[in-house]
Scaffold this active site. Structure first.
Site, PDB file in Angstrom:
ATOM      1  N   HIS B 125      12.050 -15.042   5.533  1.00 28.62           N
ATOM      2  CA  HIS B 125      12.156 -14.569   4.076  1.00 28.62           C
ATOM      3  C   HIS B 125      13.371 -14.043   3.313  1.00 28.62           C
ATOM      4  CE1 HIS B 125       9.015 -11.744   1.354  1.00 28.62           C
ATOM      5  NE2 HIS B 125      10.349 -11.670   0.963  1.00 28.62           N
ATOM      6  N   GLU B 126      13.595 -13.499   3.510  1.00 29.85           N
ATOM      7  CA  GLU B 126      14.480 -13.185   2.574  1.00 29.85           C
ATOM      8  C   GLU B 126      16.435 -14.258   2.415  1.00 29.85           C
ATOM      9  OE1 GLU B 126      13.508  -9.826   2.219  1.00 29.85           O
ATOM     10  OE2 GLU B 126      14.927 -11.126   0.915  1.00 29.85           O
ATOM     11  N   HIS B 129      14.890 -16.524  -0.132  1.00 26.97           N
ATOM     12  CA  HIS B 129      15.321 -16.101  -1.818  1.00 26.97           C
ATOM     13  C   HIS B 129      16.379 -16.680  -1.514  1.00 26.97           C
ATOM     14  CE1 HIS B 129      11.962 -13.163  -2.614  1.00 26.97           C
ATOM     15  NE2 HIS B 129      12.508 -12.418  -1.276  1.00 26.97           N
TER      16      HIS B 129
END
Lengths: 132, 195
Positions: B125-126, B129
């Site tokens: 997920h990160e 980003h």
């Protein structure tokens, strides 16, 4: 703490396993809606401020369930595909207390999660559906 | 899928990225391998490459575990709550809450610890980003902001792939199919299936 594999986690609960997760206290707001005043609501406003739903406040947040919180809640419910009730219903609270990424959902005031979805949705409060 | 304001992304002359770990964390190779697998999820669908480096300070992506206030204005909050956060391109900072009960391998969904968190799921997920993706409203997307403890969610959904490929294009070897997480994992929490 890293657990190389699942068997490495001791079967007995670790001392912190019983400590409340940071947002568990929000569960006590179940059913809370606009106009009410509840101890600790200011922390929920801080939560919504952290993730971009409520703009920074020059003063501390109050414990009043005011328009600002209701509007934030509706945008949050839309972003998370929840019923847009503007109230702290069970489903919404379940999502709020769930562990999550620290990045904001809304950056610079625009809800980046729902780019492309109609923002006028939360003003009417009705779903528009098209048959496929 | 969504982007950060201004749609930042890694420029064409910086597609072969390096990543390093804060030396003070003294991570084991097994923990580092989790991040290698996570980066591979994104390199498989884009032209980007990710190479681990021992030089944390010169790496494009700097991965560090911190507790509480760690100087970027976004303090961590202990077990559960906020798990990690990462900055948009080309900042490259990736911070994880050291207080979490991170599970590095094995089936996190059968953990006896209710606050067990799957490290690879959060890492995938990160990294989204770090590459320029914002949060998505699509629940089975990796970029959906929340994840229950004892949950594993590491495969990119079509929403994630569409988003990242609109920033960087596709990997020539990518055959255009994603295994959506609904076919591979089911999120269970408190015994209730959530997908």
């Amino acid at each position: 703490r890293f657990f190389p594999n699942i068997t490495a986690i001791p079967p007995w609960p670790l001392p912190n396993a019983t400590s409340l997760a940071p947002w568990d206290a929000f569960k006590k707001f179940a059913g809370c809606q606009s106009g009410e005043k509840r101890d600790g609501l200011s922390k929920l406003k801080q939560y919504f401020n952290n993730f971009g739903y409520i703009p920074n406040s020059p003063t501390n947040f109050s414990d009043d369930f005011n328009d600002e919180l209701e509007k934030a809640l509706k945008i949050y419910q839309q972003n998370f595909n929840l019923n847009v009730t503007g109230q702290l219903d069970d489903q919404t609270l379940q999502q709020i207390v769930r562990p999550r990424c620290g990045n904001a959902d809304i950056v610079n005031g625009t809800s980046s999660m729902n780019s492309g979805k109609s923002s006028s949705f939360h003003t009417t409060g009705h779903f528009r559906t098209t048959a496929h | 899928y969504a982007f950060f304001p201004g749609r930042p992304f890694w420029p064409a002359n910086r597609r072969d990225l390096t990543y390093g770990f804060l030396p003070a964390n003294e991570l084991s190779d097994e923990v580092k391998a989790v991040f290698t697998r996570a980066f591979e999820k994104w390199s498989a669908v884009t032209p980007l490459t990710f190479t681990q480096t021992d030089s944390f300070f010169s790496a494009d992506i700097k991965i560090a575990f911190y507790s509480g206030d760690h100087g970027d204005g976004e303090p961590f909050d202990g077990v559960l709550g906020t798990l990690a956060h990462a900055f948009s391109p080309t900042n490259g900072r990736f911070h994880l809450d050291a207080a979490e009960n991170w599970v590095v391998s094995g089936d996190v969904t059968t953990s006896s610890l209710s606050s067990a968190v799957d490290l690879e799921s959060v890492a995938v997920h990160e990294i989204g980003h770090l590459l320029g993706l914002g949060h998505s409203s699509v629940e089975d997307a990796i970029m959906f902001p929340t994840i229950s403890s004892r949950t594993r969610k590491v495969e990119l959904a079509n929403d994630d792939i569409d988003g990242i490929q609109s920033l960087y294009g596709s990997n020539p070897n990518f055959n255009g199919s994603a295994t959506t997480s609904t076919t591979q994992e089911r999120e269970t929490s408190d015994g209730e299936a959530r997908y």
